[in-house]
Structures are given as structure tokens and as C-alpha cells.
Design an enzyme around this catalytic site. Structure first.
Site, PDB file in Angstrom:
ATOM      1  N   ARG A   1       0.849  -1.198   0.000  1.00  0.00           N
ATOM      2  CA  ARG A   1       0.000   0.000   0.000  1.00  0.00           C
ATOM      3  C   ARG A   1       0.881   1.243   0.000  1.00  0.00           C
ATOM      4  O   ARG A   1       1.663   1.448   0.942  1.00  0.00           O
ATOM      5  CB  ARG A   1      -0.927  -0.012   1.219  1.00  0.00           C
ATOM      6  CG  ARG A   1      -1.970   1.102   1.233  1.00  0.00           C
ATOM      7  CD  ARG A   1      -2.950   0.867   2.371  1.00  0.00           C
ATOM      8  NE  ARG A   1      -3.964   1.906   2.462  1.00  0.00           N
ATOM      9  CZ  ARG A   1      -4.218   2.623   3.550  1.00  0.00           C
ATOM     10  NH1 ARG A   1      -3.552   2.387   4.672  1.00  0.00           N
ATOM     11  NH2 ARG A   1      -5.155   3.535   3.549  1.00  0.00           N
TER      12      ARG A   1
ATOM     13  N   PHE B   1       1.288  10.639   1.684  1.00  0.00           N
ATOM     14  CA  PHE B   1       0.764  10.072   2.931  1.00  0.00           C
ATOM     15  C   PHE B   1       1.751   9.079   3.537  1.00  0.00           C
ATOM     16  O   PHE B   1       2.477   9.399   4.476  1.00  0.00           O
ATOM     17  CB  PHE B   1      -0.588   9.421   2.668  1.00  0.00           C
ATOM     18  CG  PHE B   1      -1.242   8.792   3.879  1.00  0.00           C
ATOM     19  CD1 PHE B   1      -0.893   9.158   5.183  1.00  0.00           C
ATOM     20  CD2 PHE B   1      -2.207   7.818   3.715  1.00  0.00           C
ATOM     21  CE1 PHE B   1      -1.491   8.569   6.291  1.00  0.00           C
ATOM     22  CE2 PHE B   1      -2.822   7.217   4.816  1.00  0.00           C
ATOM     23  CZ  PHE B   1      -2.454   7.597   6.100  1.00  0.00           C
TER      24      PHE B   1
ATOM     25  N   GLN C   1       3.383   1.505   3.091  1.00  0.00           N
ATOM     26  CA  GLN C   1       3.064   0.457   4.066  1.00  0.00           C
ATOM     27  C   GLN C   1       3.530  -0.908   3.571  1.00  0.00           C
ATOM     28  O   GLN C   1       3.403  -1.259   2.399  1.00  0.00           O
ATOM     29  CB  GLN C   1       1.550   0.423   4.317  1.00  0.00           C
ATOM     30  CG  GLN C   1       1.125  -0.571   5.391  1.00  0.00           C
ATOM     31  CD  GLN C   1      -0.366  -0.472   5.697  1.00  0.00           C
ATOM     32  OE1 GLN C   1      -1.001   0.543   5.412  1.00  0.00           O
ATOM     33  NE2 GLN C   1      -0.924  -1.523   6.287  1.00  0.00           N
TER      34      GLN C   1
ATOM     35  N   ASN D   1      -2.084  -0.936  12.173  1.00  0.00           N
ATOM     36  CA  ASN D   1      -2.952  -1.794  12.980  1.00  0.00           C
ATOM     37  C   ASN D   1      -4.376  -1.757  12.446  1.00  0.00           C
ATOM     38  O   ASN D   1      -4.704  -0.983  11.546  1.00  0.00           O
ATOM     39  CB  ASN D   1      -2.902  -1.384  14.458  1.00  0.00           C
ATOM     40  CG  ASN D   1      -3.372   0.038  14.705  1.00  0.00           C
ATOM     41  OD1 ASN D   1      -4.418   0.464  14.197  1.00  0.00           O
ATOM     42  ND2 ASN D   1      -2.606   0.802  15.476  1.00  0.00           N
TER      43      ASN D   1
ATOM     44  N   PHE E   1       4.420   1.265   8.616  1.00  0.00           N
ATOM     45  CA  PHE E   1       4.390   2.259   7.537  1.00  0.00           C
ATOM     46  C   PHE E   1       5.424   3.340   7.804  1.00  0.00           C
ATOM     47  O   PHE E   1       5.845   3.564   8.958  1.00  0.00           O
ATOM     48  CB  PHE E   1       2.992   2.861   7.358  1.00  0.00           C
ATOM     49  CG  PHE E   1       2.464   3.649   8.528  1.00  0.00           C
ATOM     50  CD1 PHE E   1       2.666   5.023   8.631  1.00  0.00           C
ATOM     51  CD2 PHE E   1       1.743   3.016   9.538  1.00  0.00           C
ATOM     52  CE1 PHE E   1       2.163   5.758   9.700  1.00  0.00           C
ATOM     53  CE2 PHE E   1       1.241   3.732  10.612  1.00  0.00           C
ATOM     54  CZ  PHE E   1       1.447   5.104  10.691  1.00  0.00           C
TER      55      PHE E   1
ATOM     56  N   LEU F   1      -2.888  10.675  12.959  1.00  0.00           N
ATOM     57  CA  LEU F   1      -2.548   9.313  13.397  1.00  0.00           C
ATOM     58  C   LEU F   1      -1.978   9.286  14.815  1.00  0.00           C
ATOM     59  O   LEU F   1      -1.815   8.204  15.388  1.00  0.00           O
ATOM     60  CB  LEU F   1      -1.540   8.684  12.431  1.00  0.00           C
ATOM     61  CG  LEU F   1      -1.998   8.552  10.976  1.00  0.00           C
ATOM     62  CD1 LEU F   1      -0.898   7.911  10.139  1.00  0.00           C
ATOM     63  CD2 LEU F   1      -3.285   7.746  10.877  1.00  0.00           C
TER      64      LEU F   1
ATOM     65  N   HIS G   1      -1.472   5.162  16.507  1.00  0.00           N
ATOM     66  CA  HIS G   1      -0.428   4.269  16.010  1.00  0.00           C
ATOM     67  C   HIS G   1       0.868   4.540  16.762  1.00  0.00           C
ATOM     68  O   HIS G   1       1.204   5.691  17.042  1.00  0.00           O
ATOM     69  CB  HIS G   1      -0.215   4.463  14.508  1.00  0.00           C
ATOM     70  CG  HIS G   1      -1.411   4.119  13.683  1.00  0.00           C
ATOM     71  ND1 HIS G   1      -1.589   2.884  13.104  1.00  0.00           N
ATOM     72  CD2 HIS G   1      -2.516   4.845  13.360  1.00  0.00           C
ATOM     73  CE1 HIS G   1      -2.731   2.858  12.450  1.00  0.00           C
ATOM     74  NE2 HIS G   1      -3.319   4.038  12.582  1.00  0.00           N
TER      75      HIS G   1
END
Length: 327
Positions: free
Chosen positions: A218, A223, A226, A265, A276, A285, A289
Site C-alpha cells: 500500500r 501520505f 506500508q 494496525n 508504515f 494518526l 499508532h
């Protein structure tokens, strides 16, 4: 007669001293609220000091997005007129008159609306008689602490370094070196370090507990990148060295810049092997995270991964960790 009077006076002083010493002993109770030196240095305040419940926390607080509720346990003898309270802007004083306030001109973590704030004496479940202070926030959001002075910067000392060699469409792209924050989040760091070294053997899935050969499944430009799903390769799998998942360890470090390494997660306490790397600051976030490291070299490789990403997260080319380990 003089000798008798002297003896009587001496006995009186001794009794007074014995009473004072006994009072101090009662005031100390179980260790906690007031230091021995503070009590000895100011016996004249002992009657007031005993009104704070000994053996319990001086105050607790319950937080929500719009309000913060401060609870201070007090003795049954305390009346409203005994409470010292002052709120100027976002600077709070709270305690009992005649004693050093338990919160003494301290800056609150966030801004409040002083005219909307109030306190009362009430019985609180499992805490007994308390001063309950309701702080109405000016800005919506959870506070990390009640007071600015409670904040302790997280320890972002790099304790361990690992590497990941990256290949895009089977072509070597370069090496990413990562520094891990082992002093702040040792359990999370140990998980990632061991997944890089591959020293733990096979997991419950029957596959090696190792990131080597796994995909960056991903990638969203602007951004994050991942990876870490070495079982399914699509973001639905992965496994930690502790079992399927393990708990969130700490949220003290923020996603405040590009190159931050954090755990992916699927909700609270669901960390596995997926991770990531941020491509920009991602403050939304924070608190969700666990950050546990940073890119220390090879950010150009991370940017190369960014270029093959898409807004829906699907990479245009296959990108893998061709090799990894501990430096």
C-alpha cells in the site's frame, strides 16, 4: 517551690512536645501526600494538612473531548470556605487554605473557558468525599495530560539500526536504514528488529518471521508507504514475534514529519508485523499508532516508492524488501 514549678513547667513542655510528635505521626499516615520535611518545618499548619486524605492520590482527572473533571479527595472536616481555588485564563490553583496548593499556579494542558468552569464538594464512587472541579474546554479534543508540567519528552534516542534493501519490479532500488527508539518503546522495537534479522524462525502461520521478500502493498503519495504483511501480502496478514498481535506500547511520539516509522494496525492493541513510513506529517494518526523509529538514510529510496503509488494505495509496480537485517 521554684524547683517544683520548674519541674511542672518541664513536664508541661514535654507533654506538648509529645502531643505535637503524635500529631505529626498521625498526619503522615501512609506515605504519599506530604513530605516529612514539609510537615516538620511547619507544624502550625498541621491541622489543615490533615484535611487532605492521606494514603490516596492528591488528585485524579477524567478527560473527554469537551470537559476535564478534576477530583481531589478531602477529609470529612473540610468545608467550602476551606477550599482554595483560582483559575486565571488557563492557569489553575487548587488546594486547601493554609496549606501549599496541590496544584499551584500551573498551566493547564489546553485552553478552558473560565466563566463556564465550577467546583463543588461531592461524594465520588470509590474515592469518598472530594472536591470535584469541572473544566470546560475552549478547544475540543483529548488532553495528553492535565498540566503542562506533567509532560516529559519521549526518549527518541536511537538504540538499534536496521536496514531494508528495496527492489522495484525486481530491480535493486537502494537501501533504507532505520533507527529504532528502543528506550521509549523496547517491546515494539524488539519485534521489528527480530523481524528484520529473521532470527525467530517460523511463526504460527508456518512462514518465517521475517520481512525479507515481503511486499510494500500500500503506497499513497503524500501520505505513507506500508508493508510488513509477509503471510498474505495484501495487508490482511502478518504476525508479531509475540504471537498474532500485541498491545499498543506507547503513543508519546508524534507523526510530525516525513520518514517516521510507525506500526500499522486494525484498531487498539492489534499490532503485528505491518508498518508504515510517513511521507509527510500525519498528525491525525497521533494517539492511534505507535511510532518506534525513523529513517536515518535512504529517504530517496522511500521517495522512489512514493512515485509508484496511487491515491487508492495500489502500487503501479511490485515493490519488495529484497533483504533486511540489523546493522
Amino acid at each position: 517551690v521554684v524547683n517544683v514549678a520548674l519541674v511542672a513547667s518541664t513536664m508541661h513542655v514535654a507533654l506538648v512536645l509529645l502531643f505535637a510528635r503524635t500529631t505529626v505521626g498521625l498526619l503522615l499516615g501512609t506515605p504519599g501526600s506530604q513530605s516529612v520535611s514539609a510537615l516538620r518545618s511547619s507544624l502550625r499548619r498541621s491541622e489543615t494538612l490533615v484535611r487532605l486524605c492521606t494514603g490516596v492520590s492528591l488528585f485524579n482527572y477524567d478527560d473527554s473531548d469537551e470537559e476535564c473533571r478534576v477530583v481531589m479527595p478531602i477529609d470529612e472536616s473540610v468545608r467550602s470556605r476551606d477550599i482554595e481555588f483560582d483559575l486565571r485564563g488557563s492557569t489553575l490553583t487548587l488546594g486547601i487554605k493554609g496549606s501549599t496548593p496541590i496544584i499551584n499556579e500551573e498551566r493547564l494542558w489546553g485552553r478552558v473557558q473560565p466563566d463556564e468552569c465550577f467546583w463543588q464538594i461531592d461524594d465520588v464512587d470509590k474515592r469518598g468525599r472530594c472536591v470535584v472541579l469541572e473544566l470546560v474546554k475552549r478547544d475540543v479534543g483529548i488532553w495528553s495530560h492535565l498540566l503542562k508540567s506533567q509532560y516529559k519528552p519521549p526518549d527518541t534516542t536511537i538504540s538499534t539500526r536496521v536496514f531494508m534493501d528495496v527492489a522495484i519490479d525486481n530491480k535493486p532500488t537502494g537501501r533504507v536504514e532505520i533507527g529504532l527508539y528502543g528506550k521509549q518503546v523496547p517491546r515494539t522495537v524488539e519485534n521489528f528488529r527480530a523481524l528484520c534479522s529473521g532470527e525467530k524462525g517460523e511463526g504460527s502461520s508456518g512462514k518465517p518471521l521475517c520481512l525479507s521478500g515481503s511486499k510494500f502493498h500500500r503506497i499513497i503519495p503524500g501520505f505513507m508507504v506500508q508493508g510488513g504483511d509477509f503471510t498474505n501480502g495484501d495487508g490482511t496478514g502478518g504476525e508479531s514475534i509475540y504471537g498474532s498481535t500485541f498491545e499498543d506500547e506507547d503513543f508519546s511520539i508524534n507523526h510530525d514529519r516525513a520518514g517516521i516509522l510507525s506500526m500499522a494496525n486494525s484498531g487498539p492493541d492489534s499490532n503485528g508485523s505491518q508498518f508504515f513510513i510517513t511521507l509527510e506529517p500525519t498528525p491525525w494518526l497521533d494517539g492511534k499508532h505507535c511510532v518506534f523509529g525513523e529513517v536515518v538514510a535512504g529517504m530517496d529510496v522511500v521517495r522512489a516508492l512514493e512515485k509508484i503509488g496511487d491515491d487508492d494505495g495500489t502500487p503501479a509496480k511490485q515493490a519488495i524488501i529484497s533483504a533486511c537485517g540489523e546493522l
